[in-house]
Design a protein around this motif. Structure first.
Motif, short mmCIF file in Angstrom:
data_model
loop_
_atom_site.label_atom_id
_atom_site.label_comp_id
_atom_site.label_asym_id
_atom_site.label_seq_id
_atom_site.Cartn_x
_atom_site.Cartn_y
_atom_site.Cartn_z
N ALA A 82 0.84 -1.21 0.00
CA ALA A 82 0.00 0.00 0.00
C ALA A 82 0.87 1.25 0.00
N ALA A 83 1.96 1.23 0.78
CA ALA A 83 2.85 2.39 0.84
C ALA A 83 3.47 2.66 -0.53
N SER A 84 3.83 1.60 -1.26
CA SER A 84 4.42 1.78 -2.60
C SER A 84 3.43 2.37 -3.59
N LEU A 85 2.14 2.25 -3.28
CA LEU A 85 1.10 2.85 -4.15
C LEU A 85 0.66 4.21 -3.61
N GLY A 86 1.32 4.68 -2.56
CA GLY A 86 1.01 6.01 -2.01
C GLY A 86 -0.20 6.04 -1.09
N MET A 87 -0.66 4.88 -0.63
CA MET A 87 -1.84 4.85 0.23
C MET A 87 -1.48 5.13 1.69
N HIS A 88 -2.46 5.62 2.41
CA HIS A 88 -2.36 5.72 3.87
C HIS A 88 -2.94 4.42 4.43
N VAL A 89 -2.31 3.87 5.47
CA VAL A 89 -2.76 2.58 6.01
C VAL A 89 -3.11 2.71 7.49
N MET A 90 -4.26 2.15 7.87
CA MET A 90 -4.63 2.04 9.29
C MET A 90 -4.75 0.56 9.61
N VAL A 91 -4.13 0.13 10.70
CA VAL A 91 -4.17 -1.28 11.11
C VAL A 91 -4.91 -1.37 12.44
N MET A 92 -5.81 -2.32 12.53
CA MET A 92 -6.55 -2.51 13.79
C MET A 92 -6.59 -4.00 14.12
N ASN A 93 -6.18 -4.32 15.35
CA ASN A 93 -6.31 -5.70 15.85
C ASN A 93 -7.70 -5.83 16.45
#
Ligand code: CP
Length: 318
Positions: A58-69
């Motif tokens: 996702a980072a390589s495509l310029g996206m912002h990422v949110m991770v939730m457990n």
């Protein structure tokens, strides 16, 4: 592409494989495609590879990422329609998925089966409800019955390492384990190989037959030595019984893959999705030897995820 849960969601598998291999060579070619787009990664179970490779993609495509457990950090989810929520569940999937769909442009979700009730697990209730309530494209990060990002990475790895001028013989062999493991990686691998240009043989002890829907195109045998003869690739994986659902039926003595087993193969490359129990599923000598492809598979997880996310981002633009 607005969902990625099975190979059936892929319109043209060869094109997707070629796209992933192209992204491996040119990872930043589409670095602005995901600008101002958010990927939500929701985990109800542990993960190393899926979490990190999908974040990197996702980072390589310029996206912002949110991770939730979601299992540890979210409210306990209610799945039943019409439930009177006066027990331990706090939030209904209807609201939880809809809210997260407002925060995210694409959502990935991982949810393992409970291995107690086959019909319940194979209905993929959580994944299907999530898809219908969140209203944004959904990527399976491994569900009760399948692990499609792993299978795409496995296909990339086979494509890169296939012998020239020959349709590869690929053997999926059951391996021992210390506890009951889902069938999803094995199901998914069999399903994807059925759409690939390979001959698939599946071998396991009596009682470990996978569901017919995944194995129709494969040759299935309980004779591991016979299965391994002439193999170009051996995919090692444990799974619990599908017929005697979720049970461990044998200690599997003799089924752990060693160099001795490889003698009958065509100098086969050995694959495993990881994490692997060393010297239970696979011997040290194989994992540390020249035939192991396990790290190459893990590396390809990034480009499998990147190809899928790219397709979904392109779909958002339409
Ligand atoms: N193969 C795989 O999915 O690894 P993780 O469980 O660590 O994500």
């Amino acid at each position: 592409m607005n969902k990625f849960t099975t190979v059936k969601d892929v319109a043209n598998l060869k094109e997707l494989v070629n796209e992933a291999l192209h992204l491996k060579q040119n990872p930043y070619q589409y670095k602005t495609l995901g600008k101002n787009k958010t990927l939500g990664l929701l985990f109800l179970n542990p993960s190393l590879r899926t979490r990190m490779s999908t974040q990197k993609a996702a980072a390589s495509l310029g996206m912002h990422v949110m991770v939730m457990n979601l299992d540890k950090e979210g409210w306990a989810l209610e799945m039943q329609d019409g439930a009177v929520m006066n027990g331990s569940t706090v939030e209904h999937i209807k609201e939880a998925a809809a809210v997260m769909g407002q925060y995210c442009d694409i959502i990935g979700i991982r949810s393992f089966p409970k291995l107690q009730n086959r019909e319940e697990d194979y209905s993929e209730d959580l994944l299907q409800k999530f898809i219908s309530y969140c209203k944004v494209p959904v990527v399976s990060l491994e569900s009760a019955t399948r692990h499609p990002l792993q299978s795409l990475a496995d296909l990339l790895t086979i494509t890169e390492n296939a012998p020239t001028g020959k349709r590869p013989k690929v053997v999926l062999t059951w391996a021992p384990h210390v506890k009951a493991i889902p069938q999803c990686v094995a199901n998914s691998f069999a399903e994807w190989m059925g759409q690939a240009d390979v001959d698939l043989v599946i071998t396991h002890p009596e009682g470990y037959e996978l569901a017919d829907e995944f194995t129709q195109h494969a040759q299935v045998t309980t004779n591991q030595q016979e299965a391994l003869a002439g193999a170009d690739f051996v995919y090692v994986k444990n799974w619990s019984s599908y017929t005697d659902y979720g049970k461990v039926l044998t200690d599997g003595a003799g089924w752990m893959l060693t160099n001795e087993h490889l003698a009958a193969t065509n100098n086969a490359k050995v694959m495993h999705c990881l994490p692997v129990r060393r010297n239970v599923e696979l011997s040290d000598e194989i994992l540390d030897g020249p035939n192991a492809l396990v790290l190459a598979q893990a590396n390809n997880r990034t480009y499998a995820a990147q190809a899928v996310l790219k397709r979904m981002l392109e779909g958002l633009e339409k």
